[in-house]
Design a protein around this motif. Structure first.
Motif, short mmCIF file in Angstrom:
data_model
loop_
_atom_site.label_atom_id
_atom_site.label_comp_id
_atom_site.label_asym_id
_atom_site.label_seq_id
_atom_site.Cartn_x
_atom_site.Cartn_y
_atom_site.Cartn_z
N ASN A 35 0.80 -1.22 0.00
CA ASN A 35 0.00 0.00 0.00
C ASN A 35 0.84 1.27 0.00
O ASN A 35 0.48 2.25 -0.66
CB ASN A 35 -0.96 0.00 1.20
CG ASN A 35 -2.08 -1.00 1.04
OD1 ASN A 35 -2.37 -1.48 -0.06
ND2 ASN A 35 -2.72 -1.34 2.16
N GLU A 36 1.94 1.29 0.72
CA GLU A 36 2.78 2.49 0.79
C GLU A 36 3.58 2.69 -0.49
O GLU A 36 3.66 3.80 -1.02
CB GLU A 36 3.70 2.43 2.00
CG GLU A 36 2.95 2.51 3.32
CD GLU A 36 3.86 2.34 4.53
OE1 GLU A 36 5.10 2.38 4.37
OE2 GLU A 36 3.32 2.14 5.63
N VAL A 37 4.18 1.64 -0.98
CA VAL A 37 4.99 1.74 -2.19
C VAL A 37 4.13 2.15 -3.39
O VAL A 37 4.56 2.94 -4.24
CB VAL A 37 5.74 0.42 -2.47
CG1 VAL A 37 6.41 0.43 -3.83
CG2 VAL A 37 6.77 0.16 -1.38
N ALA A 38 2.91 1.66 -3.44
CA ALA A 38 2.03 1.93 -4.58
C ALA A 38 1.73 3.42 -4.76
O ALA A 38 1.40 3.85 -5.87
CB ALA A 38 0.72 1.15 -4.44
N VAL A 39 1.87 4.21 -3.69
CA VAL A 39 1.59 5.65 -3.79
C VAL A 39 2.85 6.50 -3.70
O VAL A 39 2.77 7.72 -3.64
CB VAL A 39 0.56 6.11 -2.72
CG1 VAL A 39 -0.79 5.44 -2.97
CG2 VAL A 39 1.06 5.85 -1.31
N ALA A 43 9.67 5.35 -4.39
CA ALA A 43 9.79 3.90 -4.15
C ALA A 43 9.51 3.12 -5.43
O ALA A 43 10.21 2.15 -5.75
CB ALA A 43 8.84 3.47 -3.04
N LYS A 44 8.49 3.55 -6.18
CA LYS A 44 8.17 2.86 -7.44
C LYS A 44 9.31 2.98 -8.44
O LYS A 44 9.64 2.01 -9.13
CB LYS A 44 6.87 3.40 -8.04
CG LYS A 44 5.65 2.96 -7.27
CD LYS A 44 4.36 3.12 -8.03
CE LYS A 44 3.99 4.54 -8.29
NZ LYS A 44 2.61 4.70 -8.79
N LEU A 60 1.19 -2.49 -7.04
CA LEU A 60 -0.21 -2.22 -6.72
C LEU A 60 -0.47 -2.22 -5.21
O LEU A 60 0.25 -2.87 -4.46
CB LEU A 60 -1.10 -3.31 -7.35
CG LEU A 60 -0.97 -3.51 -8.86
CD1 LEU A 60 -1.74 -4.75 -9.29
CD2 LEU A 60 -1.46 -2.28 -9.60
N ASN A 61 -1.53 -1.53 -4.82
CA ASN A 61 -1.96 -1.64 -3.44
C ASN A 61 -2.72 -2.95 -3.28
O ASN A 61 -3.04 -3.63 -4.26
CB ASN A 61 -2.78 -0.43 -3.00
CG ASN A 61 -4.12 -0.31 -3.71
OD1 ASN A 61 -4.80 -1.30 -4.01
ND2 ASN A 61 -4.52 0.92 -4.00
#
Length: 160
Positions: A35-39, A43-44, A60-61
Motif C-alpha cells: 500500500n505504501e509503495v504503490a503511492v 519507491a516505485k 499495486l496496493n
C-alpha cells in the motif's frame, strides 16, 4: 491465473529477486503488492530500476491487486507476488486470491523484531499471521536464495 510463486521479502524487488528468483520461478510478471509503495513515486522508481528485462511489472496496493487477480487480468501470465509482511497475504486470501505456498526470504531487523534466522526477523503479529496462514493450508517455507536449503517455516517457529 498461474501464481508461480509468492515471496515475503522486506526489500521487495531487488537484485537477488530480479536475477535469481524470477528465473527460477519462471515468472513473466512480477507483482509488488504494498500500500505504501504503490503511492510513492520514489519507491516505485527504485523498484522499476530492478525489474529484469522481458518481465512485466505491476506495483499495486492490496485492494487493486486482489481485484485484478480475482478478475482474471493475469490469467495468461506466470505471476510472482512479492510482499513485505504475512498480513498482506491474509488480506489477499480473504479477498479470494488463491495462495498455496509462500517463501519467506528477508524480513528486516528493527528495534521491535526478534530474529528467527539470520535473515528473518519477526514481531509477534508476524508469528500470529504465519500461524493463521498455516491454519488456512498455506505451505510456508524459508529460503534466502535458491541455492540455500529449503526449510519449513513452521518447524522454525516451533523453536521461536
Amino acid at each position: 491465473m498461474a501464481i508461480t510463486a509468492v515471496r515475503i521479502d522486506g526489500r521487495l524487488l531487488h537484485g537477488q529477486v530480479a536475477n535469481m528468483w524470477t528465473n527460477v520461478v519462471g515468472a513473466t510478471r512480477i507483482m509488488v503488492i504494498d500500500n505504501e509503495v504503490a503511492v510513492s513515486p520514489v519507491a516505485k522508481a527504485g523498484i522499476k530500476l530492478a525489474k529484469p528485462a522481458g518481465v512485466n511489472l505491476s506495483i499495486l496496493n492490496e485492494e487493486r491487486a486482489a481485484n485484478n487477480i480475482v478478475a482474471g487480468r493475469y490469467d495468461s501470465q506466470k505471476v510472482f507476488i512479492l510482499v513485505k509482511r504475512p498480513a498482506v497475504l491474509l488480506k489477499l486470501i480473504a479477498d479470494g486470491v488463491p495462495i498455496k505456498v509462500v517463501n519467506v526470504g528477508n524480513m528486516s531487523q528493527s528495534d521491535e523484531t526478534k530474529p528467527l534466522t539470520s535473515s528473518i526477523n519477526l514481531v509477534p503479529q508476524d508469528v500470529a499471521d504465519f500461524n493463521e496462514l498455516h491454519k488456512l493450508g498455506v505451505k510456508l517455507t524459508a529460503q534466502m536464495v535458491p541455492s540455500d536449503p529449503l526449510l519449513d517455516l513452521m518447524d522454525l517457529l516451533k523453536k521461536f
